[in-house]
Design an enzyme around this catalytic site. Sequence first.
Site, short mmCIF file in Angstrom:
data_model
loop_
_atom_site.label_atom_id
_atom_site.label_comp_id
_atom_site.label_asym_id
_atom_site.label_seq_id
_atom_site.Cartn_x
_atom_site.Cartn_y
_atom_site.Cartn_z
N SER A 141 32.40 -49.74 2.73
CA SER A 141 32.59 -50.96 3.52
C SER A 141 33.13 -52.11 2.67
O SER A 141 33.76 -53.02 3.20
CB SER A 141 31.27 -51.39 4.17
OG SER A 141 30.92 -50.49 5.18
N ASP A 192 25.54 -58.33 2.81
CA ASP A 192 26.08 -56.96 2.77
C ASP A 192 27.61 -57.02 2.70
O ASP A 192 28.22 -58.06 2.92
CB ASP A 192 25.61 -56.19 4.02
CG ASP A 192 25.77 -54.68 3.85
OD1 ASP A 192 25.89 -54.21 2.70
OD2 ASP A 192 25.80 -53.97 4.88
N HIS A 344 24.89 -43.20 9.14
CA HIS A 344 24.27 -42.72 7.89
C HIS A 344 22.99 -41.94 8.18
O HIS A 344 22.71 -40.95 7.55
CB HIS A 344 23.93 -43.90 6.97
CG HIS A 344 25.11 -44.47 6.25
ND1 HIS A 344 25.75 -43.80 5.24
CD2 HIS A 344 25.77 -45.63 6.41
CE1 HIS A 344 26.75 -44.55 4.78
NE2 HIS A 344 26.78 -45.67 5.48
N HIS A 384 35.74 -47.99 8.72
CA HIS A 384 35.79 -46.54 8.47
C HIS A 384 34.89 -45.86 9.49
O HIS A 384 34.16 -46.54 10.23
CB HIS A 384 35.27 -46.20 7.07
CG HIS A 384 33.90 -46.78 6.82
ND1 HIS A 384 32.75 -46.23 7.35
CD2 HIS A 384 33.51 -47.90 6.17
CE1 HIS A 384 31.72 -46.97 7.00
NE2 HIS A 384 32.15 -48.01 6.30
#
Length: 593
Positions: A141, A192, A344, A384
Site C-alpha cells: 500500500s 498507515d 489479509h 492493489h
Amino acid sequence: MAGDRPLLSGRPSSEHSRDLAEEDALLTGQHTHRDYSGPRTWKFWREVGLFVWALVATILVIILAVVYQSSTASKPTDPSPSGKRNLIFMVSDGMGPTSLSLTRSYMQFKNGAPFSEQLVIDQHMIGQSRTRSASSLITDSAAGATAFSCAQKSYNGAISVTPDHQPCGTVLEAAKKAGYMTGLVVTTRITDATPACFAAHVNMRMEEDRIAEQMVGDYPLGRVVDLMFGGGRCHFLPNSTEDSCRGDSKDIVDLAKKNGFNYISDRKAFDGLKGGSALKFPMLGLFAETDIPYEIDRRNENDIYPSLHEMAEVALKALSEATKDSDKGFFLMIEGSRIDHAGHHNDPAAQVHEVLAYDKAMTSVLSFLEKDSTQGLMVSTSDHETGGLATARQLHATYPEYVWYPGPLANASHSAERLHQEYNKYLLNNPSETDTTSFLESAIEKGLGIHDYKKEDVQALIDSPEIALYTFADLVSRRSQTGWSTHGHSAADVNIYSSDPKQAAPLVGNHENTEVGAFLRDYLEVDVEAVTKELREKGVGLMASGPNGTSMGWMGNVPEDGERLDGQTHIASYGGDNKKRGLVHGRGCACGH
Ligand SMILES: *[C@@H]1O[C@H](CO)[C@@H](O)[C@H](O)[C@H]1NC(C)=O
Ligand SMILES: *[C@@H]1O[C@H](CO)[C@@H](O)[C@H](O)[C@H]1NC(C)=O
Ligand SMILES: *[C@@H]1O[C@H](CO)[C@@H](O)[C@H](O)[C@H]1NC(C)=O
Ligand SMILES: [Zn+2]
C-alpha cells in the site's frame, strides 16, 4: 444452428426473401422492391405513411440527441474545468474486481434482490489500473499510494519517497500550497501507508511515530492537512500513557494542539460537530487506539465509533462550508482502509461489510457532488488486490460443482478478527483449559452462525491459538466456497471509478497507477514539482530524534535489504521456493500491509 435450417428452408421462399429484403432495406435505407402488381391499395398507402413517419421520427431523435449533447458539453461536465473545483479521491484498499462480485452476490442474497441489482459503485466503473511497484510486480500500500500522491513508482514500503530516498511532493501538499483545503478520512490508523503518503515522507512505512509527527506539521512544510479522521491514536500519545504505542515520550496530541489543531477522540465529540456545521479547522479526530473495528463489528458499536460514510459526510460538509467564499475548493482523500485487512485475514464475511460501507460512503460523495454548487469530481480506485480472492473454491479432489454460496457470509455476525481478540482475552483470564472447548463452540455458533462444525475444527483452534484468526475465517470461507490464494497481496489489475467519465476521460481504459496520480494533480492544476524542490532544499541536514535518544534523518532510517532500488532481483529471479507448507506456528497475521 443446424437444427434451425429445415425450419428456415421450409418457409415459403417468397416470404423468406421478402424478410431478407426488408432487413436489407433497414440497413441500407433503400426501398424494397415488391413484385406484386395491380392497383395501389389502401395497404400500400398505409405503408408509405408509416415509412414517412418513421423517417421523420428518426430525424427528430437525431436532432434531439445533437442538441442534448451540445447543451451538456458546456455545463460543469466540461473535461477541462476552469475555476473553482473540488476533488474527492476515494481509495478502496485491497479491493479487486472479485471483491465486487462477492459483495454484489451477498447483497442480492441478503436483500432477495434480482440478479440485475447492482452496487452503487458498479454503476461508475470507467477503467482499470495496473499496480506493480518499482521493486515488485506485487505492490504494497505504501508504493501503491506513492503512485497516487507523487505519480511515481517507488519501492514497497516507501512513503512518498523515490527509490533514491528523496522526498517527492504530493498532490495534497501542492493543493494546500495552491490554496485548496485538504482532508484525509480513513478507517485504519491515520499513520498507515495510504493516508501517510499524502502528508508525510519516510523511508519505511513502519515509522508510524515519525509519520504522526509529520502529519501534524512537524516537517519541512509545516501543517498541510486541514482535517484528519480515522484511528491510530496510540501513535500520538506519549509512552508514559496506557494507550500509547509510541517508542518515545513525545506527546503528538499536544504538538498538534500547539500547531492549531482541534483534537477530538470519541463519538460524543464527533456528534458535537453537528454534521460538520460546528467543525473548527484544523481538525484532528482519532476515534480508535489503532484501527477502527471492521464494519461487521462496528455496526453494533455505533455509539463508540463513527462509520466511514458518517466521517465522509461531516468532512464534505465542513470543507464545503469552509471554502464557500474561496476561489479554491478542496481535496479530500477517503479510504475504505480495511477491505485490505479482510483480504489479509481471508475473511469474506468481514470483507462484504467493508465493501458495502465503502459503497455507502461513495453514495454520500455522489449525493454531495450532485447538490453542491461548486463543480467537483470523485475518482475512486484501489492500490492493489488483496488475498487473491476467488468466488470459487475446489474443496475436494473430484471435479467441482460450479457453485458459490453467499449464505454462510450472512450467517456470520462477527469478524474472525473480533473472535480471535475475544479468544485471546479468554485465554489470558482462563489459563486452565477446562472450558476452552465450550468457549470456542459458542464463538463458532454465535459469532459465525455455523452449526455443522467438527471436533477437529475446535481442536485446531485449541492447538494453534496464534492463528485462530485464520482458522475462524476459513470456517466461513470453506462453507461459502470462497477461495483465497494468499494472505498477502496479488498483482491483479484493479478498477477505476468516477462520478463523471467525461471529466475523468484520461482515466478511461487501462492505466498505470501513476497515471491516476498524474490525473489528480492535473485536475487540480497544482505544481507538485515545486513542492518536491522545496522539500529537498529544506530537508538537507534536517534530523529527527529516533527511539532511545538516537538521531536520524528527518525521513527516518533507510531499509536495509535491496528492496529499495529498481527491484529487478525481486522481479526476475525465481528463488526455488515452490513447496506447499502448512501455516507456520507462532506467526500471526502481518495485518495491514
Ligand atoms: C519512553 O521513551 C523514552 C524515550 O523518549 C525512554 O527513555 C523511556 O524509557 C520510555 N518509557 C517507557 C515506559 O517505555
Ligand atoms: C446458518 O444459520 C441457519 C439458522 O441459524 C442455520 O440453519 C444454518 O445451518 C446456518 N448455516 C451454516 C453453514 O451453519
Ligand atoms: C532501545 O533500547 C533498548 C534497551 O537498551 C533496546 O532493547 C532497544 O532495542 C532499543 N531500541 C532501538 C530502536 O534501538
Ligand atoms: Zn494490505
